[in-house]
Design a protein around this motif. Structure first.
Motif, short mmCIF file in Angstrom:
data_model
loop_
_atom_site.label_atom_id
_atom_site.label_comp_id
_atom_site.label_asym_id
_atom_site.label_seq_id
_atom_site.Cartn_x
_atom_site.Cartn_y
_atom_site.Cartn_z
N VAL A 103 0.85 -1.20 0.00
CA VAL A 103 0.00 0.00 0.00
C VAL A 103 0.89 1.25 0.00
N TYR A 104 0.31 2.35 -0.48
CA TYR A 104 1.04 3.60 -0.59
C TYR A 104 0.27 4.72 0.10
N GLY A 105 1.01 5.57 0.78
CA GLY A 105 0.40 6.69 1.48
C GLY A 105 1.46 7.55 2.12
N SER A 106 1.06 8.34 3.12
CA SER A 106 2.02 9.21 3.80
C SER A 106 2.69 8.48 4.96
N ARG A 107 1.89 7.82 5.80
CA ARG A 107 2.44 7.02 6.90
C ARG A 107 1.35 6.11 7.44
N GLU A 108 1.77 5.10 8.22
CA GLU A 108 0.82 4.17 8.81
C GLU A 108 -0.17 4.91 9.71
N GLY A 109 -1.39 4.45 9.68
CA GLY A 109 -2.43 5.09 10.50
C GLY A 109 -3.21 6.15 9.75
N GLN A 110 -2.65 6.63 8.65
CA GLN A 110 -3.35 7.62 7.84
C GLN A 110 -4.09 6.92 6.70
N ALA A 111 -4.99 7.65 6.06
CA ALA A 111 -5.75 7.09 4.95
C ALA A 111 -4.79 6.66 3.84
N LEU A 112 -5.07 5.49 3.28
CA LEU A 112 -4.24 4.98 2.19
C LEU A 112 -4.51 5.78 0.93
N GLU A 113 -3.46 6.12 0.22
CA GLU A 113 -3.60 6.89 -1.01
C GLU A 113 -3.76 6.01 -2.26
N PHE A 114 -3.11 4.85 -2.24
CA PHE A 114 -3.12 4.02 -3.45
C PHE A 114 -2.78 2.59 -3.08
N VAL A 115 -3.61 1.65 -3.55
CA VAL A 115 -3.35 0.22 -3.34
C VAL A 115 -3.35 -0.42 -4.73
N PRO A 116 -2.18 -0.66 -5.31
CA PRO A 116 -2.11 -1.16 -6.69
C PRO A 116 -2.91 -2.43 -6.94
N LEU A 117 -2.82 -3.41 -6.00
CA LEU A 117 -3.51 -4.68 -6.22
C LEU A 117 -5.03 -4.49 -6.25
N ASP A 118 -5.54 -3.65 -5.35
CA ASP A 118 -6.98 -3.39 -5.34
C ASP A 118 -7.42 -2.75 -6.65
N ASN A 119 -6.61 -1.82 -7.14
CA ASN A 119 -6.93 -1.15 -8.39
C ASN A 119 -6.89 -2.12 -9.56
N ARG A 120 -5.85 -2.96 -9.59
CA ARG A 120 -5.71 -3.90 -10.70
C ARG A 120 -6.88 -4.89 -10.73
N LEU A 121 -7.28 -5.40 -9.55
CA LEU A 121 -8.33 -6.41 -9.48
C LEU A 121 -9.72 -5.79 -9.41
N GLN A 122 -9.77 -4.47 -9.17
CA GLN A 122 -11.04 -3.75 -9.05
C GLN A 122 -11.94 -4.44 -8.03
N LEU A 123 -11.40 -4.56 -6.82
CA LEU A 123 -12.11 -5.24 -5.74
C LEU A 123 -13.33 -4.44 -5.30
N PRO A 124 -14.36 -5.11 -4.81
CA PRO A 124 -15.54 -4.40 -4.33
C PRO A 124 -15.27 -3.68 -3.02
N ALA A 125 -16.16 -2.78 -2.64
CA ALA A 125 -16.01 -2.07 -1.37
C ALA A 125 -16.14 -3.01 -0.19
N SER A 126 -17.01 -4.01 -0.31
CA SER A 126 -17.18 -4.97 0.78
C SER A 126 -16.22 -6.14 0.58
N VAL A 127 -16.21 -7.05 1.54
CA VAL A 127 -15.31 -8.21 1.44
C VAL A 127 -15.87 -9.26 0.48
N PHE A 128 -17.13 -9.15 0.11
CA PHE A 128 -17.77 -10.17 -0.72
C PHE A 128 -17.62 -9.84 -2.19
N SER A 129 -17.29 -10.87 -2.98
CA SER A 129 -17.10 -10.66 -4.42
C SER A 129 -18.40 -10.20 -5.06
N TYR A 130 -18.28 -9.49 -6.17
CA TYR A 130 -19.48 -9.01 -6.87
C TYR A 130 -20.36 -10.18 -7.31
N LEU A 131 -19.74 -11.26 -7.75
CA LEU A 131 -20.53 -12.40 -8.20
C LEU A 131 -21.29 -13.02 -7.04
#
Length: 502
Positions: A103-131
């Motif tokens: 993950v990418y951001g300013s520091r731990e504990g702060q809001a994450l700025e960019f998560v490459p794997l999430d972006n690549r896989l286009q994961l849903p907001a919830s833990v459950f897959s779209y299907l």
């Protein structure tokens, strides 16, 4: 690790383990003369195993999404790679996975700025897959959440709590409004010649919002455990004229054995929605909420008022007033639903002759015929005369007077002979069916008590399901959520991601 490594391992496992398992299953099934359903179950269990292993391999090919110490986003900002991998739970139709992500951001504990794997896989907001969400809710809109959970568990060997299905239902319902607003007009060539606006009301049991009692304790004064809140169901559709005679309608209503009705035109692009009252700083009745939507739907379906407009409702005055406000067609034809008239004619005949009298059926048939011939006032005068002649008791006389008052109040919407000549619909089968399918079949089962928010979420999703728009809705909401969650997803597109992330 290269992409080819996990794929090579999977290929070897499929060849050396899975294929032999399939062959062993088939061989044993033939030798032991197993029934076909048992063979199906064994093959399905293997399919789930293969699916889980294949999906695990697909995830392994992407690594953790490490793109280096820093990443420059499309807006020019540079973000730093954080030291710790962040684990995210992902529940697919093949079971749960734990995804380790850079993950990418300013520091731990702060809001994450960019998560490459999430972006690549286009994961849903919830833990459950779209299907999985799709399958869960396509079951939940038709059956209780607990039953939907059990069905998924039997098929996929995957346990989900009722609470998670309820939360998923409410989350998906938040996107229904935007989807409904963007539907647009149906193709003109697929529309019927008459535009019909119809509505009805139906009660939904809402769980009391006050403090629950403990060990049989009393509730505060005036507080009820459960009470019904009125939902309004509205529909707009078009239909071609269906010209009939009063005699043909009577024959159909009384199911005359020698009567064969002609082909009936089917409603075109029926759109249905239901709403409970809206609470908050500016509360609105369910009728007001639904007719705001009906106004917009009508404007799309009959923008230049080039087609005749029919408003079809029961005798509730609030619905007629809402029609007048929401349907800006001064030439609209207001029709009282015939199926709200006939039960009153039956009730009147039973008051006059008794519940089991042989005179009831001929009386009802004659009065229905008179109503369809436009002789409503004759029916009213006949009821009043017969009440006097037969010396009805006071209670029966009052009940009959209420029926006569209903007919008299609505007589201007009961010119059925003219409506039939024009081919207009005179019975609201569409909205009656919608009330039954949308509300009663799912929300009035034994022991069901809803919260206001939960009931509205279910009404929203059932409207989509019953309207036949489920797949389009799922596609639209996924696209909308992806745009919201991953505005920088193009940063990880293509083979460059694999070169860096692995």
């Amino acid at each position: 690790m290269s992409i080819a490594d996990p794929l090579s391992v999977l290929k070897m496992e499929l060849t050396q383990q899975i294929v032999p398992q399939v062959l062993d299953l088939l061989t044993a099934s033939m030798a032991e003369e197993r029934p076909l359903h048992a063979v199906e179950q064994g093959l399905w269990d293997l399919v789930l195993q293969v699916g889980r292993r294949a999906l695990d391999t697909f995830l392994a090919c992407h690594g953790t999404g490490d793109l280096g110490e820093t990443v420059t986003l499309p807006d020019g900002r540079e973000v730093q790679r954080l030291a710790e991998l962040h684990v995210r739970r992902y529940v697919s139709i093949f079971g749960p996975f734990a995804l380790e992500r850079t993950v990418y951001g300013s520091r731990e504990g702060q809001a994450l700025e960019f998560v490459p794997l999430d972006n690549r896989l286009q994961l849903p907001a919830s833990v459950f897959s779209y299907l999985l969400q799709d399958w869960d809710q396509s079951l939940a809109v038709e059956q209780p959440f607990g039953q939907a959970s059990q069905t998924i568990a039997r098929i996929l060997k995957l346990k989900q709590s009722v609470d998670s299905l309820e939360g998923m239902n409410r989350q998906q319902a938040q996107d229904v409004g935007a989807f409904r607003d963007l539907q647009g007009s149906p193709p003109a060539a697929e529309e019927g010649q008459i535009v019909v606006v119809t509505a009805d009301c139906k009660g939904v049991v809402i769980r009391g919002q006050g403090t629950a009692t403990v060990c049989g304790g009393q509730r505060p004064a005036g507080q009820r455990a459960n009470q019904k809140r009125m939902a309004t169901v509205g529909a707009v559709y078009t239909v071609d004229p269906y010209v009939r005679t009063p005699d043909e309608v009577v024959a159909a209503l009384f199911r005359d054995p020698d009567f064969e009705p002609g082909p009936r035109p089917q409603p075109c692009h029926k759109r249905v929605w239901a709403s409970l009252p809206q609470e908050g700083p500016e509360p609105k009745s369910s009728i007001a909420v639904v007719f705001d939507w009906l106004w917009w739907e009508f404007a799309q379906r009959n923008p230049r008022l080039a087609r005749p407009t029919v408003c079809l409702c029961d005798g509730q005055e609030a619905l007629w007033q809402a029609c007048a406000d929401a349907v800006p067609d001064e030439d609209r034809v207001e029709i009282l639903d015939l199926l709200h008239v006939t039960p009153r004619l039956w009730a009147a005949a039973k008051l006059l002759y008794g519940e089991k009298s042989k005179e009831v059926l001929p009386c009802v048939r004659q009065r229905v015929t008179q109503v369809l011939d436009g002789k409503v006032e004759t029916v009213i005068r006949t009821f009043r005369r017969l009440a006097k002649e037969r010396g009805l008791a006071s209670a029966k006389k009052k009940a009959l007077a209420r029926i006569c008052s209903y007919l008299n109040k609505n007589r201007q919407r009961m010119h059925y002979a003219e409506y039939l000549r024009q081919g207009y619909p005179i019975a609201s089968g569409v909205i009656e069916g919608a009330c039954r399918h949308l509300i009663k079949d799912r929300m009035e089962r034994a022991g069901m008590h809803w919260t206001l928010q939960g009931a509205q979420a279910m009404l929203d999703l059932r409207s989509v399901w019953i309207g036949g728009h489920w797949e389009a809705f799922q596609k639209a909401r996924i696209e909308h959520e992806t745009e919201r969650l991953y505005p920088h997803r193009n940063r990880v597109a293509g083979e460059a991601f694999f070169a860096l992330a692995t």
